[in-house]
Design a protein around this motif. Structure first.
Motif, PDB file in Angstrom:
ATOM      1  N   PHE A 247      28.328 -12.312  52.324  1.00  0.00           N
ATOM      2  CA  PHE A 247      28.093 -12.374  51.003  1.00  0.00           C
ATOM      3  C   PHE A 247      28.526 -11.385  49.871  1.00  0.00           C
ATOM      4  CE2 PHE A 247      25.170 -15.197  53.259  1.00  0.00           C
ATOM      5  CZ  PHE A 247      25.440 -16.463  52.757  1.00  0.00           C
ATOM      6  N   GLY A 248      28.646 -11.562  48.873  1.00  0.00           N
ATOM      7  CA  GLY A 248      28.898 -10.659  47.728  1.00  0.00           C
ATOM      8  C   GLY A 248      28.544 -11.239  46.338  1.00  0.00           C
ATOM      9  N   ASN A 249      28.501 -10.220  45.443  1.00  0.00           N
ATOM     10  CA  ASN A 249      28.096 -10.827  43.912  1.00  0.00           C
ATOM     11  C   ASN A 249      29.033  -9.902  43.218  1.00  0.00           C
ATOM     12  OD1 ASN A 249      26.706 -10.163  41.169  1.00  0.00           O
ATOM     13  ND2 ASN A 249      26.251 -12.370  42.144  1.00  0.00           N
ATOM     14  N   LEU A 250      29.652 -10.533  42.201  1.00  0.00           N
ATOM     15  CA  LEU A 250      30.815  -9.830  41.325  1.00  0.00           C
ATOM     16  C   LEU A 250      30.188  -9.854  39.827  1.00  0.00           C
ATOM     17  CD1 LEU A 250      32.714 -12.237  39.958  1.00  0.00           C
ATOM     18  CD2 LEU A 250      33.806 -11.637  42.171  1.00  0.00           C
ATOM     19  N   PHE A 251      30.188  -8.991  39.085  1.00  0.00           N
ATOM     20  CA  PHE A 251      29.734  -8.779  37.700  1.00  0.00           C
ATOM     21  C   PHE A 251      30.743  -8.889  36.771  1.00  0.00           C
ATOM     22  CE2 PHE A 251      28.188  -6.977  33.686  1.00  0.00           C
ATOM     23  CZ  PHE A 251      27.136  -7.802  33.355  1.00  0.00           C
ATOM     24  N   GLY A 252      30.964  -9.707  35.786  1.00  0.00           N
ATOM     25  CA  GLY A 252      32.144  -9.774  35.108  1.00  0.00           C
ATOM     26  C   GLY A 252      31.620 -10.083  33.480  1.00  0.00           C
ATOM     27  N   MET A 253      32.431  -9.697  32.610  1.00  0.00           N
ATOM     28  CA  MET A 253      32.197  -9.915  31.309  1.00  0.00           C
ATOM     29  C   MET A 253      33.463 -10.428  30.545  1.00  0.00           C
ATOM     30  SD  MET A 253      28.968  -7.345  30.079  1.00  0.00           S
ATOM     31  CE  MET A 253      29.053  -7.839  28.393  1.00  0.00           C
ATOM     32  N   THR A 254      33.226 -11.185  29.475  1.00  0.00           N
ATOM     33  CA  THR A 254      34.756 -11.281  28.891  1.00  0.00           C
ATOM     34  C   THR A 254      35.234 -10.274  28.182  1.00  0.00           C
ATOM     35  OG1 THR A 254      33.930 -13.706  28.371  1.00  0.00           O
ATOM     36  CG2 THR A 254      35.719 -12.799  26.878  1.00  0.00           C
ATOM     37  N   GLU A 255      34.246  -9.330  27.843  1.00  0.00           N
ATOM     38  CA  GLU A 255      34.686  -7.963  27.007  1.00  0.00           C
ATOM     39  C   GLU A 255      35.232  -6.927  27.872  1.00  0.00           C
ATOM     40  OE1 GLU A 255      31.104  -9.946  25.026  1.00  0.00           O
ATOM     41  OE2 GLU A 255      31.845  -9.388  27.025  1.00  0.00           O
ATOM     42  N   LEU A 256      35.219  -7.101  29.459  1.00  0.00           N
ATOM     43  CA  LEU A 256      35.480  -6.209  30.229  1.00  0.00           C
ATOM     44  C   LEU A 256      36.928  -6.584  30.832  1.00  0.00           C
ATOM     45  CD1 LEU A 256      32.200  -5.418  32.300  1.00  0.00           C
ATOM     46  CD2 LEU A 256      33.509  -3.945  30.333  1.00  0.00           C
ATOM     47  N   GLU A 303      25.351   0.043  30.328  1.00  0.00           N
ATOM     48  CA  GLU A 303      26.555   0.334  29.916  1.00  0.00           C
ATOM     49  C   GLU A 303      27.908   0.409  31.019  1.00  0.00           C
ATOM     50  OE1 GLU A 303      26.889   3.585  26.682  1.00  0.00           O
ATOM     51  OE2 GLU A 303      28.181   4.292  28.464  1.00  0.00           O
ATOM     52  N   VAL A 304      28.745  -0.032  30.501  1.00  0.00           N
ATOM     53  CA  VAL A 304      30.049  -0.240  31.414  1.00  0.00           C
ATOM     54  C   VAL A 304      31.037   0.648  30.926  1.00  0.00           C
ATOM     55  CG1 VAL A 304      31.721  -1.605  32.792  1.00  0.00           C
ATOM     56  CG2 VAL A 304      29.313  -2.582  32.311  1.00  0.00           C
ATOM     57  N   ARG A 305      31.677   1.523  31.709  1.00  0.00           N
ATOM     58  CA  ARG A 305      32.994   2.347  31.543  1.00  0.00           C
ATOM     59  C   ARG A 305      34.045   1.855  32.305  1.00  0.00           C
ATOM     60  NH1 ARG A 305      32.964   8.866  32.284  1.00  0.00           N
ATOM     61  NH2 ARG A 305      31.469   8.456  30.532  1.00  0.00           N
ATOM     62  N   ASP A 306      35.024   1.129  31.424  1.00  0.00           N
ATOM     63  CA  ASP A 306      36.004   0.663  32.219  1.00  0.00           C
ATOM     64  C   ASP A 306      37.568   1.088  31.615  1.00  0.00           C
ATOM     65  OD1 ASP A 306      37.934  -1.293  33.114  1.00  0.00           O
ATOM     66  OD2 ASP A 306      37.026  -2.910  32.536  1.00  0.00           O
ATOM     67  N   LEU A 307      38.058   1.846  32.242  1.00  0.00           N
ATOM     68  CA  LEU A 307      39.067   2.738  31.988  1.00  0.00           C
ATOM     69  C   LEU A 307      40.547   1.718  32.119  1.00  0.00           C
ATOM     70  CD1 LEU A 307      38.796   6.149  34.032  1.00  0.00           C
ATOM     71  CD2 LEU A 307      38.028   5.578  31.801  1.00  0.00           C
ATOM     72  N   CYS A 308      40.245   0.656  32.448  1.00  0.00           N
ATOM     73  CA  CYS A 308      41.396  -0.515  32.204  1.00  0.00           C
ATOM     74  C   CYS A 308      41.398  -1.019  31.019  1.00  0.00           C
ATOM     75  CB  CYS A 308      41.226  -1.176  33.436  1.00  0.00           C
ATOM     76  SG  CYS A 308      41.323  -0.784  35.175  1.00  0.00           S
ATOM     77  N   LEU A 309      40.583  -0.659  30.089  1.00  0.00           N
ATOM     78  CA  LEU A 309      40.844  -1.373  28.770  1.00  0.00           C
ATOM     79  C   LEU A 309      41.542  -0.221  27.929  1.00  0.00           C
ATOM     80  CD1 LEU A 309      37.103  -2.499  28.188  1.00  0.00           C
ATOM     81  CD2 LEU A 309      39.207  -4.069  28.649  1.00  0.00           C
ATOM     82  N   ILE A 310      42.621  -0.908  27.170  1.00  0.00           N
ATOM     83  CA  ILE A 310      43.442  -0.171  26.266  1.00  0.00           C
ATOM     84  C   ILE A 310      43.707  -0.518  25.144  1.00  0.00           C
ATOM     85  CG2 ILE A 310      44.770   1.307  28.008  1.00  0.00           C
ATOM     86  CD1 ILE A 310      47.314  -0.563  27.251  1.00  0.00           C
ATOM     87  N   ASP A 311      43.295  -2.157  24.814  1.00  0.00           N
ATOM     88  CA  ASP A 311      43.304  -2.783  23.681  1.00  0.00           C
ATOM     89  C   ASP A 311      41.979  -2.568  22.759  1.00  0.00           C
ATOM     90  OD1 ASP A 311      46.028  -3.931  23.952  1.00  0.00           O
ATOM     91  OD2 ASP A 311      45.096  -5.348  25.442  1.00  0.00           O
TER      92      ASP A 311
END
Length: 357
Positions: A247-256, A303-311
């Motif tokens: 099993f595993g869990n993933l956390f995602g948000m539309t904003e990320l 808080e999430v830091r996501d370096l894959c966001l450039i827009d």
């Protein structure tokens, strides 16, 4: 002075982030600073916000209820994702340019190969979410499509959620085919989607013992739901129905752009939530809600830091309760008085239906 989307600076930034995501090569701190500079240069609102609260503090997710800051108004928007919102509330949205969407796709696919798929033959990917074709505005549909096409057996992998709900006949056919072929199965989707599916399948007396290497990755949790399950109780139900032990869990948000994966299998949160891993491209942090300082232990805001966001700004302050531990950060639901948001609510409603019974 604002930086144009077609400026060589942006192209170099894209290439450096991609190299970090795929090969782990590069300086995350330097990329963090470059992205901060880009946000300040291209968004006066963000620059004023950071002048008030301190540079680099996450932009609140509530800002995206009004579409939020977008750093490249000079470039065409190729995709806009929308949060589901709640009854009577304004839906949030985020916009992607071509480069931004390519970076998101690369990040999702790379991390799925890294965290989700074990060594061996490609698994049969069963997606408990609607297809990207049917719901192009849902970030979860986009992400699941990338996982399916990157990791899955091309013939048997499928979505099982349509306008009428879960197609249980299709689900049974694909699971039976996987068992007959001895292929592992990877099931991905919202947490409550698996609750609905297990309830329906157990009521029908249907069970499987899926091949070795099969796994289930759920996401979204139980925010805004009248029924709540502990992590281990959900996994027990899934294990009974599908015979899965991984099993595993993933956390995602539309904003990320990225998804957060488990760092360990150690229960931390009140429902047994596992801590989330920090990766070279970023990850979860905990902010003190009063001082806005970062915490290395104890509870605060996620808080999430996501370096894959450039827009848009690459640091997001959510309304989620977070618990800092030595091996990561556990996400333990919305804070008191917070509102539910994200793709999972509308997805849960879809999976409550039944087709092909």
């Amino acid at each position: 002075m604002a930086v144009a989307h077609d400026d060589p600076y942006v192209a170099r930034l894209f290439e450096d982030i991609a190299l970090l995501v795929v090969d782990g090569v590069g300086d995350p701190d330097a990329l963090h600073e470059r992205l901060l500079e880009l946000s300040v240069a291209n968004s006066p609102d963000v620059a004023r916000y950071w002048k008030q609260v301190g540079p680099g503090v996450g932009v609140p997710d509530a800002a995206y209820k009004d579409r939020g800051p977008h750093l490249f108004p000079d470039a065409p928007v190729v995709r806009e994702f929308r949060t589901s919102g709640t009854t009577g509330s304004v839906r949030g949205s985020v916009r992607y340019t071509k480069l931004g969407l390519e970076l998101k796709a690369l990040a999702v696919a790379t991390n799925a190969r890294r965290f989700v798929v074990p060594d061996g033959p490609p698994p049969v990917v069963i997606v408990f979410a609607p297809s990207e074709l049917d719901h192009p505005e849902m970030a979860i549909a986009f992400d699941m499509a990338r996982i399916k096409e990157t990791c899955g057996d091309p013939e048997l992998s499928t979505w099982v959620v349509g306008p009428g709900g879960v197609d249980y006949a299709l689900l049974a056919r694909r699971l039976d085919a996987a068992v007959a072929a001895g292929l592992p199965v990877l099931m991905v989707g919202g947490s409550f989607a698996f609750v609905n599916a297990c309830d329906a399948l157990e009521a029908r007396g249907l069970r499987w013992e899926l091949p070795e290497g099969s796994s289930v990755f759920d996401g979204g949790g139980f925010k805004g739901r009248s029924r709540v399950m502990r992590v281990d109780d959900l996994r027990a139900a899934v294990g009974r129905v599908f015979g899965v032990r991984r099993f595993g869990n993933l956390f995602g948000m539309t904003e990320l752009a990225n998804q957060l994966y488990d760092a360990s299998d150690r229960p931390v949160g009140p429902l047994g939530e596992r801590p989330r891993a920090t990766q070279p491209w970023g990850g979860p942090l905990v902010r003190d809600p009063h001082t806005r300082g970062l915490l290395t232990e104890g509870e605060g805001l996620l808080e999430v830091r996501d370096l894959c966001l450039i827009d848009r700004p690459h640091v997001l302050l959510t309304g989620d309760r977070a618990i800092a531990a030595h091996d990561g950060v556990a996400v333990a639901g919305r804070i008191a008085g917070g509102t539910s948001r994200g793709c999972s609510l509308s997805l849960d409603e879809m999976t409550a239906g039944t087709v092909g019974a």
